[in-house]
Design a protein around this motif. Structure first.
Motif, short mmCIF file in Angstrom:
data_model
loop_
_atom_site.label_atom_id
_atom_site.label_comp_id
_atom_site.label_asym_id
_atom_site.label_seq_id
_atom_site.Cartn_x
_atom_site.Cartn_y
_atom_site.Cartn_z
N LEU A 104 41.12 28.61 33.99
CA LEU A 104 41.19 27.12 34.69
C LEU A 104 40.20 26.35 34.24
CD1 LEU A 104 39.08 26.57 37.27
CD2 LEU A 104 40.71 28.21 38.46
N ALA A 105 40.27 25.18 34.47
CA ALA A 105 38.85 24.22 33.98
C ALA A 105 38.58 23.38 35.00
CB ALA A 105 39.45 23.61 32.52
N ILE A 106 37.55 22.97 35.16
CA ILE A 106 37.13 22.01 36.10
C ILE A 106 35.79 21.46 35.42
CG2 ILE A 106 35.56 23.74 37.34
CD1 ILE A 106 36.27 21.83 39.75
N LYS A 107 35.79 20.23 35.30
CA LYS A 107 34.77 19.34 34.71
C LYS A 107 34.62 19.80 33.39
CE LYS A 107 30.62 17.31 35.98
NZ LYS A 107 29.39 17.12 37.00
N GLY A 108 35.64 20.11 32.77
CA GLY A 108 35.76 20.44 31.25
C GLY A 108 35.35 22.11 31.01
N GLN A 109 34.73 22.72 31.89
CA GLN A 109 34.24 24.09 31.89
C GLN A 109 35.54 24.77 32.10
OE1 GLN A 109 30.41 24.82 33.29
NE2 GLN A 109 30.10 22.72 33.71
N ILE A 110 35.80 25.89 31.32
CA ILE A 110 36.76 26.73 31.43
C ILE A 110 36.39 28.12 32.08
CG2 ILE A 110 38.60 28.27 30.19
CD1 ILE A 110 38.58 26.20 27.95
N PHE A 111 37.04 28.71 33.05
CA PHE A 111 36.66 29.75 33.79
C PHE A 111 37.71 30.91 33.66
CE2 PHE A 111 33.91 26.55 35.63
CZ PHE A 111 32.84 27.09 35.64
N ASP A 112 37.38 31.97 33.59
CA ASP A 112 38.39 33.04 33.57
C ASP A 112 38.53 33.71 35.06
OD1 ASP A 112 39.81 35.72 33.75
OD2 ASP A 112 39.11 36.18 31.50
N VAL A 113 39.73 33.26 35.57
CA VAL A 113 39.97 33.76 36.87
C VAL A 113 41.00 34.87 36.94
CG1 VAL A 113 39.34 31.77 37.89
CG2 VAL A 113 41.86 31.73 37.11
N THR A 114 41.05 35.70 35.82
CA THR A 114 42.11 36.58 36.05
C THR A 114 41.79 37.82 37.04
OG1 THR A 114 41.89 36.63 33.50
CG2 THR A 114 43.02 38.70 34.29
N ALA A 115 40.83 37.98 37.51
CA ALA A 115 40.49 38.97 38.51
C ALA A 115 41.09 38.48 39.71
CB ALA A 115 38.79 39.20 38.92
N GLY A 116 41.54 37.08 39.84
CA GLY A 116 42.12 36.79 41.12
C GLY A 116 43.69 36.43 40.79
N ARG A 117 44.39 37.34 40.06
CA ARG A 117 45.75 37.16 39.55
C ARG A 117 46.74 36.94 40.51
NH1 ARG A 117 48.46 37.85 34.59
NH2 ARG A 117 46.59 38.56 33.55
N LYS A 118 46.19 37.67 41.73
CA LYS A 118 47.25 37.40 42.89
C LYS A 118 47.22 35.97 43.45
CE LYS A 118 44.32 39.48 46.35
NZ LYS A 118 43.93 40.31 47.45
N HIS A 119 45.90 35.40 43.30
CA HIS A 119 45.94 33.98 43.64
C HIS A 119 46.17 32.98 42.70
CE1 HIS A 119 43.83 35.70 46.97
NE2 HIS A 119 42.82 36.39 46.24
N TYR A 120 45.98 33.28 41.50
CA TYR A 120 45.99 32.16 40.43
C TYR A 120 47.32 32.49 39.62
CZ TYR A 120 41.53 30.67 41.66
OH TYR A 120 40.45 30.34 42.27
N GLY A 121 48.12 33.50 39.72
CA GLY A 121 49.43 33.89 38.85
C GLY A 121 50.03 33.28 39.53
N PRO A 122 51.61 33.24 38.58
CA PRO A 122 52.81 32.39 39.12
C PRO A 122 53.25 32.51 40.43
CG PRO A 122 52.98 33.69 36.89
CD PRO A 122 51.71 34.18 37.56
N LYS A 123 52.93 33.34 41.30
CA LYS A 123 53.26 33.50 42.76
C LYS A 123 51.92 33.19 43.56
CE LYS A 123 57.26 36.28 41.86
NZ LYS A 123 58.13 37.53 42.11
N GLY A 124 51.05 32.93 42.95
CA GLY A 124 49.92 32.81 43.87
C GLY A 124 49.68 31.35 44.40
N GLY A 125 49.09 31.24 45.50
CA GLY A 125 48.76 29.85 46.22
C GLY A 125 47.90 28.90 45.31
N TYR A 126 46.99 29.36 44.37
CA TYR A 126 46.45 28.48 43.51
C TYR A 126 46.78 28.45 42.12
CZ TYR A 126 43.17 29.10 47.61
OH TYR A 126 42.63 29.11 48.60
N HIS A 127 48.10 28.70 42.03
CA HIS A 127 48.62 28.65 40.58
C HIS A 127 48.77 27.44 39.76
CE1 HIS A 127 51.22 29.82 37.04
NE2 HIS A 127 51.86 28.76 37.50
N PHE A 128 48.59 26.37 40.85
CA PHE A 128 48.78 24.93 40.28
C PHE A 128 47.31 24.78 39.46
CE2 PHE A 128 47.05 20.58 40.57
CZ PHE A 128 48.02 19.99 40.06
#
Length: 186
Positions: A104-128
């Protein structure tokens, strides 16, 4: 007679060194206070150059250690090169492909959030947030695609400060880490 015989005996006894003579080193061994041999100017410059490089390496390592929370982060920060992605390229790291990391990116900086796959993956609450620069969404609460594509120039100072807090959150997180930056960002 006794005194004369004592004097005669003293003549035959070898003289002992005085305390000051016993403490001084032999004349063929240089004393520690004697100047060291002169080094040539190129050798001195080379030694200075190596010393400066060593100091710079230590300072760089200390900087990485200071901003990293664990030894794993230190190793990762020292060994992982950063890269640049366009928004279109970033979109392919949204978690839909389990073989790819989630970014995900914020303010042009890209972060690896793979460790939170359950949150950021397709069924996660932060997938947006996955696979896009959703800076505006972090502070406005607008989770529509159009909000992720709009610029951030009109954000208030308070909202900009909140964006900075989110950047700090991801930068300091023990499981998420910065991997690069967005290029050609609108």
């Amino acid at each position: 007679i006794v005194a004369a015989s004592m004097a005669e005996r003293r003549k035959h006894i070898p003289k002992r060194e005085t305390d000051s003579q016993a403490d001084s080193p032999p004349s063929d061994i240089p004393s520690p206070s004697s100047p060291s041999p002169n080094l040539s100017l190129p050798v001195r410059i080379f030694i200075l150059f190596i010393s400066v490089l060593f100091v710079l390496a230590v300072v760089n390592f200390a900087t990485v250690v200071a901003r990293s929370q664990t030894i794993t982060q230190v190793v990762r920060d020292l060994t992982q090169p950063e890269f640049a992605l366009t928004l279109d390229q970033l979109a392919s790291y949204d978690g839909s492909d389990p073989g790819k990391p989630i970014y995900l990116a914020i303010k042009g900086q890209i972060f690896d959030v793979t460790a939170g796959r359950k949150h950021y993956g397709p069924k996660g609450g932060y997938h947006f947030f996955a696979g896009k620069d959703a800076t505006r969404s972090f502070v406005t609460g607008c989770f529509e695609e159009k909000c992720a594509k709009e610029g951030t120039d009109d954000l208030t100072d308070e909202q900009q400060a909140e964006v900075d807090n989110w950047v700090k959150f991801y930068s300091d997180h023990k499981e998420y880490f910065r991997v690069g930056k967005v290029v050609n960002k609108q």
